[in-house]
Scaffold this active site. Structure first.
Site, short mmCIF file in Angstrom:
data_model
loop_
_atom_site.label_atom_id
_atom_site.label_comp_id
_atom_site.label_asym_id
_atom_site.label_seq_id
_atom_site.Cartn_x
_atom_site.Cartn_y
_atom_site.Cartn_z
N GLU A 217 -3.20 2.84 7.31
CA GLU A 217 -3.08 2.78 5.84
C GLU A 217 -3.60 4.11 5.27
O GLU A 217 -3.15 4.60 4.23
CB GLU A 217 -3.92 1.61 5.33
CG GLU A 217 -3.95 1.47 3.83
CD GLU A 217 -4.74 0.23 3.38
OE1 GLU A 217 -4.66 -0.83 4.05
OE2 GLU A 217 -5.46 0.35 2.38
N CYS B 174 -10.13 0.05 4.65
CA CYS B 174 -9.36 -0.48 5.79
C CYS B 174 -8.52 0.65 6.38
O CYS B 174 -7.77 1.31 5.66
CB CYS B 174 -8.45 -1.62 5.32
SG CYS B 174 -9.38 -3.12 5.02
N ARG C 158 0.82 -1.23 0.00
CA ARG C 158 0.00 0.00 0.00
C ARG C 158 0.85 1.28 0.00
O ARG C 158 0.52 2.27 0.64
CB ARG C 158 -0.96 0.02 1.21
CG ARG C 158 -1.90 -1.13 1.28
CD ARG C 158 -2.94 -1.14 0.16
NE ARG C 158 -3.63 -2.42 0.15
CZ ARG C 158 -3.28 -3.45 -0.63
NH1 ARG C 158 -2.28 -3.34 -1.49
NH2 ARG C 158 -3.91 -4.59 -0.56
C1 LIG Z 1 -15.20 1.61 0.96
C2 LIG Z 1 -13.73 1.63 0.62
C3 LIG Z 1 -13.08 0.46 0.24
C4 LIG Z 1 -11.73 0.47 -0.07
N1 LIG Z 1 -11.14 -0.70 -0.46
C5 LIG Z 1 -9.84 -0.70 -0.79
C6 LIG Z 1 -9.21 -1.93 -1.21
O1 LIG Z 1 -9.83 -2.97 -1.33
N2 LIG Z 1 -7.88 -1.89 -1.49
C7 LIG Z 1 -7.15 -0.74 -1.41
O2 LIG Z 1 -5.94 -0.75 -1.70
N3 LIG Z 1 -7.72 0.44 -1.01
C8 LIG Z 1 -9.03 0.46 -0.70
N4 LIG Z 1 -9.62 1.64 -0.29
C9 LIG Z 1 -8.78 2.85 -0.15
C10 LIG Z 1 -8.77 3.77 -1.40
O3 LIG Z 1 -9.94 3.61 -2.14
C11 LIG Z 1 -7.56 3.54 -2.31
O4 LIG Z 1 -6.36 3.77 -1.63
C12 LIG Z 1 -7.61 4.43 -3.55
O5 LIG Z 1 -6.75 3.92 -4.52
C13 LIG Z 1 -7.30 5.89 -3.28
O6 LIG Z 1 -7.58 6.65 -4.47
P1 LIG Z 1 -8.06 8.16 -4.39
O7 LIG Z 1 -8.13 8.71 -5.77
O8 LIG Z 1 -9.30 8.29 -3.59
O9 LIG Z 1 -6.83 8.81 -3.63
P2 LIG Z 1 -6.88 9.94 -2.51
O10 LIG Z 1 -7.50 9.39 -1.28
O11 LIG Z 1 -7.44 11.19 -3.06
O12 LIG Z 1 -5.31 10.15 -2.25
C14 LIG Z 1 -4.52 9.12 -1.68
C15 LIG Z 1 -3.05 9.56 -1.71
O13 LIG Z 1 -2.59 9.61 -3.06
C16 LIG Z 1 -2.10 10.92 -3.39
N5 LIG Z 1 -2.46 11.14 -4.79
C17 LIG Z 1 -3.69 11.02 -5.36
N6 LIG Z 1 -3.61 11.25 -6.67
C18 LIG Z 1 -2.31 11.53 -6.94
C19 LIG Z 1 -1.58 11.87 -8.13
N7 LIG Z 1 -2.18 11.93 -9.32
N8 LIG Z 1 -0.25 12.11 -8.04
C20 LIG Z 1 0.38 12.03 -6.84
N9 LIG Z 1 -0.25 11.72 -5.68
C21 LIG Z 1 -1.57 11.47 -5.74
C22 LIG Z 1 -2.79 11.86 -2.41
O14 LIG Z 1 -2.04 13.04 -2.21
C23 LIG Z 1 -2.84 10.99 -1.16
O15 LIG Z 1 -1.58 11.01 -0.52
C24 LIG Z 1 -10.98 1.67 0.01
C25 LIG Z 1 -11.63 2.86 0.40
C26 LIG Z 1 -12.98 2.85 0.70
C27 LIG Z 1 -13.66 4.13 1.07
#
Ligand SMILES: Cc1cc2nc3c(=O)[nH]c(=O)nc-3n(C[C@H](O)[C@H](O)[C@H](O)COP(=O)(O)OP(=O)(O)OC[C@H]3O[C@@H](n4cnc5c(N)ncnc54)[C@H](O)[C@@H]3O)c2cc1C
Length: 316
Positions: free
Chosen positions: A310, A239, A182
Site C-alpha cells: 500500500e 499498514c 487506497r
Molecule cells: C501510523 C500511521 C497510520 C496510518 N493509518 C492509515 C489509515 O488508517 N488509513 C489509511 O488510508 N492510511 C493510513 N496511513 C497512511 C497515510 O497516512 C495515508 O495514506 C495518508 O493519507 C498519506 O498522506 P500524506 O500527506 O502523508 O501523503 P504522502 O505520503 O506525502 O504521499 C502519498 C502519495 O500521494 C501523493 N501526493 C501527496 N500529495 C499530493 C498532491 N497534493 N497532489 C498529487 N499527489 C499527491 C504523493 O506523491 C504520494 O504518491 C497511516 C500512516 C501511518 C504512519
C-alpha cells in the site's frame, strides 16, 4: 543525477530560500528513512508552485509532490530531480456556511487530514470522522483514497482542483475520477492533457449537519480503538500491504505466517500489528524493502497470495 550546475543556479535564482539541494528525505517521511532529494522546494504560494512545474516541464526534469510523507518509502539513494513539499502553500480550509445540506467544505491539499477532521467536529459536520487518526495531508489522503473500516475519502469527496503542467488549474468532479481501494487513478485523457500526473490543489467534501457533542463522543471511541491496535509510537508508514480482496487481512496472513517480530537490520514486523513494518531506530530503506520481500515470499509460499504494498515506493 539530473540537474547540472547551471540548472541548480537557475533554480536558486528563481526560487531563492524556498529551494535546497541534497535534502535528506528521512526528514520528511514518517518512516524516517530515505536518501537525498536532488532539489527540494517548498513553494510559498500557488503562483510559485506553477512556476516550478512549468520550469520542470520546459527543462524535462521530473518532479514529485509530497504531503507529509506518511505513506512513502523513499529508497536510500534518494530522488533524482525535484521534490515539492506542499504543506506551506496549500494550507487553508474554506466553507460557505451551513444553509443547505450537504455542506461543502473545501480544504487545500497541504491541510493536515486531522485538522480537517477537527474542523468538522467543531462545526458540527459529520462525514469526516472515519479519517480520525490518519496522518498526512488532504492531498495525500485524496491520492491514496485514505480510509478505515468506517469509510474512505471517495465516500465524501465532491470534486478537486488540480494544477496541470502548464500551471493552469482545472476542476475535476468525483465522477471523472476512478477511485479504488487506497488508490486514485486519473483517466488517460486527463494525464495526456496534463502531460503527467496532476497536482491536487484542494478537495471539496460533502458533509452533513450533526451535533458536535455526538461527533466528539464518536471520535473518542474511534481514536481509542486505533491506539489499542496500532504501534503509532514507532516510525512506520501505517499498514504496509493492501488487504487481499477477500478472505483474511494482510495482517492476519503475516501473523499466521509466523512473522510477527521478524527483523532485518533495523526494520521489524510489529508485534502489535503484523501489517506494520516499523523502523526500530537505525533502519535503512533497504532493510525495509528486504523485509517487505521476505513477507511477500513467506505469505506466498504458505497461502499462494501475493501481497501488494500500500506504501508508495519511490527513488533509486
Ligand atoms: C501510523 C500511521 C497510520 C496510518 N493509518 C492509515 C489509515 O488508517 N488509513 C489509511 O488510508 N492510511 C493510513 N496511513 C497512511 C497515510 O497516512 C495515508 O495514506 C495518508 O493519507 C498519506 O498522506 P500524506 O500527506 O502523508 O501523503 P504522502 O505520503 O506525502 O504521499 C502519498 C502519495 O500521494 C501523493 N501526493 C501527496 N500529495 C499530493 C498532491 N497534493 N497532489 C498529487 N499527489 C499527491 C504523493 O506523491 C504520494 O504518491 C497511516 C500512516 C501511518 C504512519
Amino acid at each position: 543525477m539530473l540537474l547540472d550546475q547551471d540548472s541548480k543556479n537557475n533554480l536558486k535564482n528563481l526560487f531563492g530560500s524556498c529551494i535546497g539541494f541534497d535534502e535528506p528525505m528521512s526528514r520528511h517521511t514518517y518512516f524516517r528513512v530515505g536518501g537525498p532529494a536532488e532539489a527540494f522546494i517548498v513553494p510559498e504560494n500557488i503562483k510559485q508552485l506553477a512556476e516550478i512545474i512549468s520550469w520542470s516541464r520546459d527543462k524535462g526534469i521530473p518532479y514529485i509532490v509530497i504531503g507529509d510523507g506518511s505513506n512513502l518509502l523513499i529508497k536510500d539513494n534518494g530522488i533524482p530531480g525535484i521534490v515539492i513539499l506542499l504543506t506551506k502553500c496549500l494550507d487553508k480550509i474554506v466553507f460557505s456556511g451551513k444553509e443547505k445540506e450537504p455542506v461543502l467544505v473545501t480544504a487545500m491539499a497541504g491541510v493536515r487530514t486531522q485538522t480537517l477532521c477537527r474542523f468538522a467536529i467543531r462545526e458540527g459536520l459529520s462525514g469526516m470522522n472515519f479519517a480520525l487518526g490518519i496522518p498526512g495531508t488532504v492531498g495525500g489522503a485524496i491520492m491514496m483514497n485514505a480510509g478505515t473500516s468506517y469509510g474512505s475519502v471517495s465516500d465524501i469527496l465532491d470534486s478537486v482542483n488540480v494544477m496541470i503542467s502548464s500551471g493552469a488549474l482545472l476542476k475535476i468532479t468525483k465522477e471523472e475520477m476512478a477511485f479504488s481501494y487506497r488508490k486514485l487513478s486519473w483517466n488517460n485523457n486527463l494525464t495526456n492533457r496534463c502531460q503527467g500526473a496532476p497536482i491536487i490543489i484542494d478537495g471539496s467534501f460533502r458533509l452533513c449537519l450533526s451535533d458536535p457533542v455526538l461527533l466528539e463522543k464518536e471520535a473518542g471511541k474511534i481514536l481509542k480503538k486505533r491506539r489499542e491496535n496500532q504501534p503509532a509510537e514507532m516510525p512506520s508508514a501505517g499498514c504496509f500491504f493492501k488487504n487481499p480482496p477477500a478472505g483474511k487481512t494482510a495482517g492476519q496472513l503475516i501473523d499466521m505466517a509466523g512473522l510477527k517480530g521478524a527483523r532485518i537490520g533495523g526494520a521489524e514486523i510489529s508485534a502489535k500489528h503484523a501489517n506494520f513494518i516499523i523502523n526500530t531506530g537505525k533502519a535503512s530503506a533497504s532493510d525495509i524493502l528486504d523485509l517487505m520481500q521476505l513477507v511477500q515470499k513467506k505469505v506466498f509460499d504458505r497461502f499462494n497470495i501475493t501481497l501488494e504494498p500500500e506504501v508508495i515506493i519511490v527513488g533509486v
